[in-house]
Design an enzyme around this catalytic site. Sequence first.
Site, PDB file in Angstrom:
ATOM      1  N   HIS A   1       0.816  -1.223   0.000  1.00 21.46           N
ATOM      2  CA  HIS A   1       0.000   0.000   0.000  1.00 21.46           C
ATOM      3  C   HIS A   1       0.846   1.268   0.000  1.00 21.46           C
ATOM      4  O   HIS A   1       0.312   2.359  -0.237  1.00 21.46           O
ATOM      5  CB  HIS A   1      -0.909   0.033   1.237  1.00 21.46           C
ATOM      6  CG  HIS A   1      -1.897  -1.076   1.306  1.00 21.46           C
ATOM      7  ND1 HIS A   1      -2.772  -1.360   0.285  1.00 21.46           N
ATOM      8  CD2 HIS A   1      -2.149  -1.982   2.294  1.00 21.46           C
ATOM      9  CE1 HIS A   1      -3.533  -2.392   0.636  1.00 21.46           C
ATOM     10  NE2 HIS A   1      -3.165  -2.798   1.837  1.00 21.46           N
TER      11      HIS A   1
ATOM     12  N   ASP B   1      -4.066 -12.726   4.880  1.00 16.56           N
ATOM     13  CA  ASP B   1      -5.221 -12.267   5.643  1.00 16.56           C
ATOM     14  C   ASP B   1      -6.542 -12.687   5.010  1.00 16.56           C
ATOM     15  O   ASP B   1      -7.612 -12.366   5.530  1.00 16.56           O
ATOM     16  CB  ASP B   1      -5.179 -10.752   5.850  1.00 16.56           C
ATOM     17  CG  ASP B   1      -4.782  -9.980   4.612  1.00 16.56           C
ATOM     18  OD1 ASP B   1      -4.599 -10.595   3.547  1.00 16.56           O
ATOM     19  OD2 ASP B   1      -4.645  -8.738   4.703  1.00 16.56           O
TER      20      ASP B   1
ATOM     21  N   ASP C   1      -3.093 -10.997  -1.341  1.00 19.42           N
ATOM     22  CA  ASP C   1      -3.578 -10.399  -0.098  1.00 19.42           C
ATOM     23  C   ASP C   1      -5.083 -10.155  -0.157  1.00 19.42           C
ATOM     24  O   ASP C   1      -5.644  -9.925  -1.232  1.00 19.42           O
ATOM     25  CB  ASP C   1      -2.842  -9.070   0.102  1.00 19.42           C
ATOM     26  CG  ASP C   1      -2.869  -8.551   1.516  1.00 19.42           C
ATOM     27  OD1 ASP C   1      -3.910  -8.039   1.946  1.00 19.42           O
ATOM     28  OD2 ASP C   1      -1.825  -8.646   2.192  1.00 19.42           O
TER      29      ASP C   1
END
Length: 370
Positions: free
Chosen positions: A132, A251, A168
Amino acid sequence: MLQYPHLISSEIYRASRYGAKHPLSIPRVSLAVDLIKAMGWFPEDRFVEGPIATPEQLHRFHDPDYVAALLRAEEGNLTEAEKDRWNIGRNGNPIYPEVFRRPATAAGSSILAAHMVRDGGTVHSPAGGTHHGRRDRASGFCFLNDPVLGILTLLDAGIAPVVYVDLDAHHGDGVEIAFQHDPRVTTLSIHEAGRWPRTGGLHHDLGPTVINFPVEPGFQDDEFYYILETAILPIVQNVEPAAIVIQCGVDGLADDPMSKLSLSNNVYPVAVSALMRLAPRHIVLGGGGYNPFAVARAWTLIWAAIDGRDGTEMELPQAARNVLKGVHWRHSLAKSPPARWFDQLIDPPNTGSIRDSIRETVRAVLNATG
């Protein structure tokens, strides 16, 4: 050419914490390395200490003023206005004692990995995957963008095309933005639709090298394999990449508290193994993951796949159990943990029918990519 896969890590991750209540204030990289050691899979002769990237190296992507601000943040010398400007100490991006050195080590590791695979081979850096990070500000717990720096290092060496695959649960927005206009880099991201940063929609006008698979809550193993086999692998194969960078945020696991996806850890070694067959160079990174038991077991399985080991053993040796039982996690999920978190490396698969929405997403992507 690297004859065997290498693993990059650092002891900086063992004691460094984002803050008592931060989701990343859990053991992850150090715990995974400890578990790999306890399994007897630690490559002493193939372990590399992760270096701290220099400011000059970081300037290849990041704004020099931002890098300078991050250095000052570690010294405790940022004004409130500067914190707002750079998003440091704001919005889940805390100022902590190693706020420059820790992300700079992940960045240095990805840069080093790119140099190491220049002539071919595989490097695993579980601390990487901070996807990010923006050129001039922190974002989404990511202060620097190590995948971008690793990919730029490959490109600077004349290694192209490069494919970046992001597994992710959160969209790999920072990497996509960095390369959306560079035809040498194809970015693919499979992530939960509508979850922060709420980007990565199916329909956009960014061209054939930007590919997103937004999926609904409840996304399970069979749906993952459907997208992998029907879309991702054919697309990557068609690109004929000189290198693949895989972001292995875990995640999306059913055991993770930060998404509503329902994957088992079976899917990650399958995906990594399949992707590695499609290029001569591979950099395998970490990423998200907020349940320490789930992260360590999944990343250990990923290393097993990278290193050509059988990671399907159901019963952990006592040394591995001791490593996991030594972890103290205060999350509500840890109040009644399942025995498999401590006794087994691999999860039971989460299977089911493939929803029409998943099939439609694949059709739309394949139509858009020709």
